[in-house]
Design a protein around this motif. Structure first.
Motif, PDB file in Angstrom:
ATOM      1  N   ARG A   1      16.566   8.155   4.609  1.00 49.42           N
ATOM      2  CA  ARG A   1      15.962   8.352   5.938  1.00 49.42           C
ATOM      3  C   ARG A   1      14.632   9.076   5.814  1.00 49.42           C
ATOM      4  N   LEU A   2      14.573  10.032   4.920  1.00 49.06           N
ATOM      5  CA  LEU A   2      13.342  10.784   4.716  1.00 49.06           C
ATOM      6  C   LEU A   2      12.242   9.889   4.144  1.00 49.06           C
ATOM      7  N   LEU A   3      12.586   9.048   3.189  1.00 47.37           N
ATOM      8  CA  LEU A   3      11.602   8.119   2.630  1.00 47.37           C
ATOM      9  C   LEU A   3      11.109   7.128   3.680  1.00 47.37           C
ATOM     10  N   GLU A   4      12.005   6.660   4.525  1.00 42.31           N
ATOM     11  CA  GLU A   4      11.610   5.748   5.606  1.00 42.31           C
ATOM     12  C   GLU A   4      10.706   6.460   6.612  1.00 42.31           C
ATOM     13  N   GLU A   5      11.031   7.701   6.896  1.00 42.49           N
ATOM     14  CA  GLU A   5      10.184   8.479   7.799  1.00 42.49           C
ATOM     15  C   GLU A   5       8.793   8.667   7.207  1.00 42.49           C
ATOM     16  N   ASN A   6       8.732   8.950   5.905  1.00 38.08           N
ATOM     17  CA  ASN A   6       7.431   9.108   5.252  1.00 38.08           C
ATOM     18  C   ASN A   6       6.619   7.819   5.333  1.00 38.08           C
ATOM     19  N   ASP A   7       7.269   6.678   5.179  1.00 36.34           N
ATOM     20  CA  ASP A   7       6.593   5.392   5.314  1.00 36.34           C
ATOM     21  C   ASP A   7       5.991   5.252   6.718  1.00 36.34           C
ATOM     22  N   GLN A   8       6.759   5.595   7.731  1.00 39.11           N
ATOM     23  CA  GLN A   8       6.271   5.520   9.109  1.00 39.11           C
ATOM     24  C   GLN A   8       5.115   6.492   9.336  1.00 39.11           C
ATOM     25  N   LEU A   9       5.209   7.676   8.769  1.00 40.36           N
ATOM     26  CA  LEU A   9       4.148   8.666   8.911  1.00 40.36           C
ATOM     27  C   LEU A   9       2.850   8.174   8.280  1.00 40.36           C
ATOM     28  N   ILE A  10       2.948   7.603   7.093  1.00 44.01           N
ATOM     29  CA  ILE A  10       1.755   7.094   6.414  1.00 44.01           C
ATOM     30  C   ILE A  10       1.119   5.981   7.230  1.00 44.01           C
ATOM     31  N   ARG A  11       1.930   5.092   7.768  1.00 47.16           N
ATOM     32  CA  ARG A  11       1.400   4.005   8.603  1.00 47.16           C
ATOM     33  C   ARG A  11       0.699   4.554   9.854  1.00 47.16           C
ATOM     34  N   ALA A  12       1.299   5.565  10.463  1.00 50.01           N
ATOM     35  CA  ALA A  12       0.688   6.162  11.655  1.00 50.01           C
ATOM     36  C   ALA A  12      -0.624   6.860  11.298  1.00 50.01           C
ATOM     37  N   ILE A  13      -0.648   7.554  10.172  1.00 50.31           N
ATOM     38  CA  ILE A  13      -1.876   8.238   9.736  1.00 50.31           C
ATOM     39  C   ILE A  13      -2.993   7.230   9.520  1.00 50.31           C
ATOM     40  N   VAL A  14      -2.691   6.138   8.844  1.00 46.73           N
ATOM     41  CA  VAL A  14      -3.699   5.106   8.590  1.00 46.73           C
ATOM     42  C   VAL A  14      -4.204   4.518   9.910  1.00 46.73           C
ATOM     43  N   GLU A  15      -3.283   4.252  10.825  1.00 44.14           N
ATOM     44  CA  GLU A  15      -3.674   3.693  12.134  1.00 44.14           C
ATOM     45  C   GLU A  15      -4.580   4.651  12.902  1.00 44.14           C
ATOM     46  N   TYR A  16      -4.180   5.912  12.960  1.00 41.07           N
ATOM     47  CA  TYR A  16      -4.995   6.886  13.689  1.00 41.07           C
ATOM     48  C   TYR A  16      -6.345   7.121  13.013  1.00 41.07           C
ATOM     49  N   GLN A  17      -6.368   7.086  11.679  1.00 40.58           N
ATOM     50  CA  GLN A  17      -7.649   7.232  10.981  1.00 40.58           C
ATOM     51  C   GLN A  17      -8.590   6.088  11.338  1.00 40.58           C
ATOM     52  N   SER A  18      -8.054   4.874  11.412  1.00 43.54           N
ATOM     53  CA  SER A  18      -8.894   3.728  11.733  1.00 43.54           C
ATOM     54  C   SER A  18      -9.422   3.791  13.159  1.00 43.54           C
ATOM     55  N   LYS A  19      -8.742   4.533  14.016  1.00 45.73           N
ATOM     56  CA  LYS A  19      -9.164   4.692  15.412  1.00 45.73           C
ATOM     57  C   LYS A  19      -9.998   5.956  15.614  1.00 45.73           C
ATOM     58  N   GLY A  20     -10.185   6.733  14.551  1.00 41.39           N
ATOM     59  CA  GLY A  20     -10.983   7.944  14.654  1.00 41.39           C
ATOM     60  C   GLY A  20     -10.288   9.089  15.373  1.00 41.39           C
ATOM     61  N   ARG A  21      -8.975   9.103  15.368  1.00 42.79           N
ATOM     62  CA  ARG A  21      -8.208  10.137  16.072  1.00 42.79           C
ATOM     63  C   ARG A  21      -7.708  11.180  15.072  1.00 42.79           C
ATOM     64  N   ALA A  22      -8.592  12.078  14.723  1.00 47.22           N
ATOM     65  CA  ALA A  22      -8.328  13.063  13.669  1.00 47.22           C
ATOM     66  C   ALA A  22      -7.204  14.033  14.021  1.00 47.22           C
ATOM     67  N   THR A  23      -7.110  14.429  15.265  1.00 43.71           N
ATOM     68  CA  THR A  23      -6.088  15.410  15.661  1.00 43.71           C
ATOM     69  C   THR A  23      -4.685  14.886  15.380  1.00 43.71           C
ATOM     70  N   GLU A  24      -4.440  13.634  15.743  1.00 42.43           N
ATOM     71  CA  GLU A  24      -3.137  13.040  15.494  1.00 42.43           C
ATOM     72  C   GLU A  24      -2.884  12.899  13.994  1.00 42.43           C
TER      73      GLU A  24
END
Length: 77
Positions: A23-46
């Motif tokens: 579950r932790l590894l799956e959560e980390n996968d989701q976190l990395i995907r969210a970080i990449v998405e927010y970075q591409s949108k320029g949303r540094a705070t998130e």
């Protein structure tokens, strides 16, 4: 909330098993995907918020790895 976050009063009482680690590894996968998405949108705070959770999860995993004897073989369930 992260599966790695354990309130102070419960620390040391939680059982670490294969399901929790998965579950932790799956959560980390989701976190990395969210970080990449927010970075591409320029949303540094998130990004920073998710990076903090990811960092905490990685430290938790590293701590488990450091305390697990090297001769213990894990099997997939």
């Amino acid at each position: 909330m992260s599966v790695a976050f354990v309130p102070e009063r419960l620390r040391g009482k939680a059982e670490v098993n294969q399901e929790t680690l998965q579950r932790l590894l799956e959560e980390n996968d989701q976190l990395i995907r969210a970080i990449v998405e927010y970075q591409s949108k320029g949303r540094a705070t998130e990004c920073v918020q998710y990076q903090h959770i990811l960092h905490r999860n990685l430290i938790y995993l590293a701590t488990i790895a450091d305390t697990t004897p090297p001769n213990v073989q894990r099997t997939a369930d």
